[in-house]
Motif scaffolding. Structure first.
Motif, mmCIF file in Angstrom:
data_model
loop_
_atom_site.group_PDB
_atom_site.id
_atom_site.type_symbol
_atom_site.label_atom_id
_atom_site.label_comp_id
_atom_site.label_asym_id
_atom_site.label_seq_id
_atom_site.Cartn_x
_atom_site.Cartn_y
_atom_site.Cartn_z
ATOM 1 N N TYR A 1 -7.389 -8.150 4.348
ATOM 2 C CA TYR A 1 -6.686 -7.428 3.283
ATOM 3 C C TYR A 1 -7.517 -6.243 2.791
ATOM 4 O O TYR A 1 -7.020 -5.109 2.664
ATOM 5 C CB TYR A 1 -6.391 -8.384 2.132
ATOM 6 C CG TYR A 1 -5.921 -7.697 0.865
ATOM 7 C CD1 TYR A 1 -4.594 -7.296 0.716
ATOM 8 C CD2 TYR A 1 -6.808 -7.450 -0.181
ATOM 9 C CE1 TYR A 1 -4.166 -6.657 -0.446
ATOM 10 C CE2 TYR A 1 -6.387 -6.815 -1.342
ATOM 11 C CZ TYR A 1 -5.072 -6.415 -1.471
ATOM 12 O OH TYR A 1 -4.654 -5.788 -2.615
ATOM 13 N N ARG B 1 -7.893 -3.370 5.392
ATOM 14 C CA ARG B 1 -6.717 -2.492 5.430
ATOM 15 C C ARG B 1 -6.690 -1.573 4.207
ATOM 16 O O ARG B 1 -6.356 -0.391 4.311
ATOM 17 C CB ARG B 1 -5.439 -3.326 5.486
ATOM 18 C CG ARG B 1 -5.255 -4.107 6.769
ATOM 19 C CD ARG B 1 -3.828 -4.632 6.892
ATOM 20 N NE ARG B 1 -3.465 -5.484 5.770
ATOM 21 C CZ ARG B 1 -3.680 -6.801 5.716
ATOM 22 N NH1 ARG B 1 -4.273 -7.409 6.737
ATOM 23 N NH2 ARG B 1 -3.298 -7.501 4.670
ATOM 24 N N LEU B 2 -7.051 -2.121 3.056
ATOM 25 C CA LEU B 2 -7.053 -1.318 1.827
ATOM 26 C C LEU B 2 -8.058 -0.178 1.927
ATOM 27 O O LEU B 2 -7.765 0.968 1.550
ATOM 28 C CB LEU B 2 -7.382 -2.222 0.638
ATOM 29 C CG LEU B 2 -7.388 -1.562 -0.747
ATOM 30 C CD1 LEU B 2 -5.997 -1.045 -1.108
ATOM 31 C CD2 LEU B 2 -7.883 -2.549 -1.808
ATOM 32 N N THR C 1 -9.297 1.175 4.684
ATOM 33 C CA THR C 1 -8.813 2.124 5.691
ATOM 34 C C THR C 1 -7.818 3.099 5.058
ATOM 35 O O THR C 1 -7.860 4.309 5.313
ATOM 36 C CB THR C 1 -8.143 1.379 6.857
ATOM 37 O OG1 THR C 1 -9.126 0.557 7.516
ATOM 38 C CG2 THR C 1 -7.546 2.352 7.865
ATOM 39 N N ASP C 2 -6.941 2.572 4.209
ATOM 40 C CA ASP C 2 -5.970 3.421 3.519
ATOM 41 C C ASP C 2 -6.671 4.387 2.566
ATOM 42 O O ASP C 2 -6.266 5.552 2.450
ATOM 43 C CB ASP C 2 -4.984 2.545 2.750
ATOM 44 C CG ASP C 2 -3.875 3.367 2.100
ATOM 45 O OD1 ASP C 2 -3.096 4.001 2.836
ATOM 46 O OD2 ASP C 2 -3.816 3.388 0.854
ATOM 47 N N LYS C 3 -7.735 3.937 1.904
ATOM 48 C CA LYS C 3 -8.451 4.804 0.962
ATOM 49 C C LYS C 3 -9.244 5.883 1.680
ATOM 50 O O LYS C 3 -9.467 6.965 1.140
ATOM 51 C CB LYS C 3 -9.355 3.962 0.054
ATOM 52 C CG LYS C 3 -8.556 3.121 -0.929
ATOM 53 C CD LYS C 3 -9.429 2.330 -1.875
ATOM 54 C CE LYS C 3 -8.562 1.500 -2.815
ATOM 55 N NZ LYS C 3 -7.690 2.347 -3.677
ATOM 56 N N ALA D 1 -8.100 7.368 4.246
ATOM 57 C CA ALA D 1 -7.065 8.355 4.592
ATOM 58 C C ALA D 1 -6.470 9.012 3.356
ATOM 59 O O ALA D 1 -6.178 10.220 3.367
ATOM 60 C CB ALA D 1 -5.960 7.676 5.402
ATOM 61 N N ARG D 2 -6.307 8.221 2.278
ATOM 62 C CA ARG D 2 -5.670 8.725 1.057
ATOM 63 C C ARG D 2 -6.465 8.257 -0.162
ATOM 64 O O ARG D 2 -6.059 7.289 -0.833
ATOM 65 C CB ARG D 2 -4.215 8.233 0.978
ATOM 66 C CG ARG D 2 -3.290 8.860 2.003
ATOM 67 C CD ARG D 2 -1.913 8.233 1.980
ATOM 68 N NE ARG D 2 -1.955 6.850 2.464
ATOM 69 C CZ ARG D 2 -1.928 6.513 3.744
ATOM 70 N NH1 ARG D 2 -1.860 7.452 4.676
ATOM 71 N NH2 ARG D 2 -1.958 5.253 4.114
ATOM 72 N N THR E 1 -8.137 7.716 -3.836
ATOM 73 C CA THR E 1 -7.703 7.817 -5.225
ATOM 74 C C THR E 1 -8.954 7.738 -6.109
ATOM 75 O O THR E 1 -10.069 7.611 -5.615
ATOM 76 C CB THR E 1 -6.703 6.695 -5.578
ATOM 77 O OG1 THR E 1 -7.253 5.429 -5.166
ATOM 78 C CG2 THR E 1 -5.379 6.911 -4.869
ATOM 79 N N SER F 1 -12.594 3.911 -3.218
ATOM 80 C CA SER F 1 -12.394 5.230 -2.601
ATOM 81 C C SER F 1 -13.696 6.014 -2.574
ATOM 82 O O SER F 1 -14.048 6.637 -1.563
ATOM 83 C CB SER F 1 -11.327 6.019 -3.368
ATOM 84 O OG SER F 1 -10.048 5.470 -3.180
#
Length: 438
Positions: free
Chosen positions: A204, A207-208, A210-212, A214-215, A217, A222
């Protein structure tokens, strides 16, 4: 006569007390009587763990502080002789070894990366937001039916919302990570279940992050992803382990302190009345420190292993020996705290070791203190008639957890102001007879 009865090694092991020890019936806030006996008679003594190992148990405050500040004992959970809490906890530490379970210089290097958001100055800027969270949750409780489970409605959401905000974890996923945390910190969780729970949490968070990457916050994960992972100072898996530690520790400990502290205050109505009548920040701060000392929810000891021979209090601890610092009884040491079994909110308890001591003392203690100050300074003032919604004998305590607390805390209240004698003092046994634990 059996072989066990004639074998001196077996007899000697049988004479070593098991640890953790059981608390006395009817005294849920006090350390086990066996710990008090050792503190008085054998302050550094061998105990027997779940796996048959026999580490040293240290029960006196001064010895605990000395050893927690001693670089000759290690927090490394991979070191031979380290006294693991359980098979499940050993599995978890193998899969998700964080800086908490490392020694300097690696411990210091990784810890420095996450120190800034938890400084006193930075945490104080969060106080208004924490106050809003507390007030909103109280509003929701007051608008709903009673009794209500204070753990589910208040104690868990407060620190969960705060740590999610800091880390950048979606609070909408709180059911998942709270359930997973319960499995990870329960001493009875089988190794295969602990392994699966840790894998699930790691996936979990991976994945979180990896998203940070890319994007990004405006949150701690981040910032760490971009400042440390992209520069190579941290691997993504290192950050996953760090995030797991901060997420689990960031809500479990404070949530248990909120619920257990509330229960302790309800059982000491004179102390609760004094707290409810004040808005003095010094008194509220004193309340937090005293409840931290009195309850000491890390009740399976601070675990270490000796790197070299160490002599302390005329006892020689050999290299490779496991060491457990039982801080819950260290905080009840009468050589340090007068009348230590009494809950006294006016006491200066700031020297307690509830957060540990030395280089490994709790990173998040400034945040925990502010959260508890806001909670203890608000909840009982806004709901002055707060009381238990069940018999104390029916409350289920977390005797099987690495962190002590209650599983549920039914509470209720009335709309009229509290009257003298409305709340029942003392702790009662199942027979209804009052018993004193002090």
């Amino acid at each position: 006569m059996t072989k066990a009865a004639t074998n001196p090694t077996v007899r000697a092991l049988a004479d070593i007390p098991e640890y953790p020890m059981q608390r006395a019936a009817g005294c849920p806030f006090d350390p086990a009587p066996g710990l008090r006996a050792l503190q008085a008679q054998a302050p550094i003594a061998k105990v027997r763990l779940w796996d048959g190992s026999t580490p040293w148990l240290v029960t006196r405050y001064a010895d605990q502080r000395a050893l927690l500040a001693d670089s000759r004992i290690s927090s490394d959970t991979t070191a031979p002789g380290y006294p693991h809490v359980s098979a499940g906890q050993r599995e978890r530490r193998t899969q998700a070894r964080s800086f908490l379970n490392m020694d300097d210089p690696e411990h210091a290097r990784l810890r420095r990366m996450v120190t800034a958001p938890f400084t006193i100055k930075r945490v104080e800027t969060l106080r208004p937001a924490i106050q809003q969270i507390v007030d909103d949750l109280i509003d929701q409780m007051l608008a709903g039916p009673t009794p209500v489970d204070l753990v589910e409605a208040f104690a868990l959401p407060v620190p969960s919302l705060v740590i999610c905000h800091l880390l950048g974890v979606p609070y909408t996923d709180h059911d998942f990570f709270q359930h997973t945390s319960k499995l990870l910190i329960n001493r009875g969780t089988p190794p295969e279940v602990a392994r699966q729970a840790q894998d699930t949490l790691n996936d979990y968070l991976d994945r979180l992050i990896t998203d940070k990457l890319a994007r990004p916050t405006d949150d701690l994960l981040s910032r760490l992803a971009h400042q440390q992972v992209r520069t190579g100072e941290l691997t993504q898996q290192d950050l996953v382990k760090m995030a797991g530690l901060l997420l689990v520790a960031g809500h479990e400990t404070t949530a248990n302190m909120i619920a257990l502290g509330t229960l302790a205050l309800l059982q000491h109505p004179d102390q609760l009345a004094a707290l409810r009548a004040t808005t003095d920040p010094a008194m509220i701060s004193s309340t937090v420190e005293e409840l931290l000392r009195y309850l000491s929810i890390v009740h399976t000891g601070r675990r270490r292993v000796a790197l070299t021979d160490i002599e302390i209090d005329d006892q020689l601890i050999h290299a490779g020996d496991g060491v457990i610092l039982a801080t819950e009884v260290g905080n009840r040491d009468e050589q340090v705290f007068a009348d230590p079994d009494a809950l006294d909110l006016h006491r200066d308890a700031r020297t307690h070791v509830a957060f540990g001591f030395g280089v490994h003392q709790c990173l998040g203690q400034p945040l925990a203190r502010v959260e508890l100050q806001v909670v203890y300074g608000t909840l009982y003032r806004r709901i002055p008639t707060l009381r238990l919604g069940a018999d104390l004998a029916d409350i289920s305590f977390k005797h099987d957890g690495a962190v002590y607390g209650v599983y549920e805390l039914p509470v209720t209240w009335s709309t009229h102001p509290p009257e003298t004698g409305e709340q029942t003092a003392g702790i009662h046994t199942e027979s209804g007879e009052e018993t004193s634990c002090e």
